[in-house]
Design an enzyme around this catalytic site. Structure first.
Site, PDB file in Angstrom:
ATOM      1  N   CYS A  57       0.805  -1.225   0.000  1.00  0.00           N
ATOM      2  CA  CYS A  57       0.000   0.000   0.000  1.00  0.00           C
ATOM      3  C   CYS A  57       0.835   1.271   0.000  1.00  0.00           C
ATOM      4  O   CYS A  57       0.283   2.377  -0.027  1.00  0.00           O
ATOM      5  CB  CYS A  57      -0.948  -0.011   1.191  1.00  0.00           C
ATOM      6  N   HIS A  82      -2.435   8.201   5.812  1.00  0.00           N
ATOM      7  CA  HIS A  82      -2.694   6.842   5.328  1.00  0.00           C
ATOM      8  C   HIS A  82      -4.087   6.433   5.791  1.00  0.00           C
ATOM      9  O   HIS A  82      -4.867   5.893   5.020  1.00  0.00           O
ATOM     10  CB  HIS A  82      -1.620   5.896   5.860  1.00  0.00           C
ATOM     11  N   HIS A 112      -9.720   1.923   0.469  1.00  0.00           N
ATOM     12  CA  HIS A 112      -8.268   1.771   0.400  1.00  0.00           C
ATOM     13  C   HIS A 112      -7.883   1.183  -0.948  1.00  0.00           C
ATOM     14  O   HIS A 112      -8.158   0.014  -1.225  1.00  0.00           O
ATOM     15  CB  HIS A 112      -7.796   0.870   1.532  1.00  0.00           C
TER      16      HIS A 112
END
Length: 419
Positions: A168, A309, A346
């Site tokens: 990620c 994040h 996400h």
């Protein structure tokens, strides 16, 4: 004695995004400012037996709008997104790739997972029809570097070209490394970012088995991603792509390009702690934040905004908050922090590309997108998360954080361009 090469300034001149809110930066940015979630019940396959049932899917995307239909069929969905976002970035930046020096035009677009759709489809073909029925395009379609190669073929870019895989943190790493390539004079133009299309039966099952995804809000999908809220219970899986058109300042000014902002700092660190869990103290991420501020020649007091994040998992949001406090000290309580994953879900390896686009637009327009679904404060998450409503504010310095499985952290610093 070898003389030190001059360091170029690097600017953002184009943005391409593909997300659940739509294709192109304009509909995406409007949705971000409106607090519009793109999360819904997963519709691309039967979700009945899965504990989590929500996702942020890209709908009504036609790869034929960006690629020859025959070529599109030979490429995984993640590569289709990558090519689409790259062409959108070029269009937004008013750059005809044929006018750039091909040897000084590079591509660095990565994926955290790669061709998950291809892996699933070809595995099924192997086990139901035998090895001779596996496509000769399987390997080129699934590998995570192929998107950069396909983009280069489409644009004629013959400069630096490779892929980065850091889960990620991928999209943030690619933009950071492209920044260094331009800064050091190894290219004049770079397309950089991330792309992901892992919402398949197999990909979704894998993340469900990790017990990292939200399961408590299946009946209210748009409320499932709630970063920093006390009621958060896991992340929501998304798909899409975000690509920035980056140029040396000299190249951008020579062609009269519009400049969104300047890239002024990049850091990559490792937790060296656990394969899936972030460091509870946030030491490595805080180090990355401190490094980008120093590289940009700024002070902590200069930071206005952080696009976090902010995955909506209990651990990540708590630990990232701590990392911000360590890096910024007392100033942490004075800045704005938001997680646009509350709206996009996400996007895994594409997260950094899309969220860097948010930072660029925030600086350019003076509007900060909110963290939606922030209803109940968490005592462990006590910063200004721009709850639920967009805020107009002068943002001169913005930071983008992303972290990946394996403990990788990547942080970028963008600042207002001043000639």
């Amino acid at each position: 004695m070898e003389t030190e090469r001059p360091r170029n300034r690097v600017v953002v001149t184009g943005i391409g995004t593909i997300a659940s809110q739509g294709t192109g930066i304009d509909p995406f940015w409007e949705a971000m400012l409106a607090g519009q979630s793109g999360i819904d019940t997963v519709s691309s396959f039967d979700i009945t037996e899965y504990p989590s049932k929500v996702g942020s899917e890209v709908k009504n995307f036609d790869a034929g709008d960006f690629m020859d239909p025959k070529e599109a069929r030979r490429n995984d969905r993640y590569s289709q997104f990558a090519v689409g976002a790259s062409k959108l970035a070029l269009q937004d930046g008013s750059l005809d790739p044929s006018t750039a020096d091909p040897e000084k035009f590079g591509v660095l677009v990565g994926s955290g997972i790669g061709g998950m759709q291809t892996i699933q489809q070809q595995s099924h073909r192997l086990y139901t029809k035998g090895p001779r029925k596996v496509s000769p395009f399987m390997i080129p379609s699934l590998i995570a570097n192929i998107a950069s190669g396909v983009i280069a073929i489409a644009t004629g870019a013959r400069g630096p070209n490779y892929g980065i895989v850091s889960a990620c943190a991928t999209g943030t790493h690619t933009i950071g490394e492209a920044f260094r390539i331009l800064r050091d004079g190894d290219a004049d133009v770079m397309l950089a970012g991330g792309s992901e299309a892992a919402i398949t039966e197999l990909g979704y099952a894998g993340f469900c088995s990790m017990r990292a995804m939200s399961t408590q809000y299946n009946d209210a999908p748009q409320t499932a991603s709630r970063p920093f809220d006390k009621g958060r219970d896991g992340f929501v899986m998304g798909e899409g792509a975000g690509v920035l058109l980056l140029e040396t300042l000299e190249h951008a000014q020579a062609r009269g390009a519009r400049i969104y902002c300047e890239v002024a700092g990049y850091a990559a660190t490792s937790d060296a702690f656990h394969i899936t869990s972030p460091d509870p103290e946030g030491k490595a991420l805080s180090f990355a934040i401190s490094k980008v501020i120093k590289e940009a020649g700024l002070q902590v007091e200069d930071v206005d905004y952080i696009n976090a994040h902010g995955t909506s998992t209990p651990y990540n949001d708590k630990f990232e908050t701590n990392a911000i406090k360590i890096a910024l000290g007392e100033h942490a309580s004075k800045i704005m922090v938001s997680s646009t994953k509350s709206m996009t879900g996400h996007l895994l390896g594409a997260a950094g590309g899309v969220e860097s686009a948010v930072c660029a637009k925030t600086i350019h327009e003076g509007k900060v997108p909110p963290t939606i679904n922030y209803n109940e404060p968490d005592p462990d998450c006590d910063l200004d998360y721009v709850p639920n409503t967009m805020r107009e504010a002068k943002v001169k310095v913005a930071i983008c954080n992303n972290s990946g499985l394996g403990g990788q952290n990547a942080t970028l610093l963008f600042k207002q361009f001043e000639a």
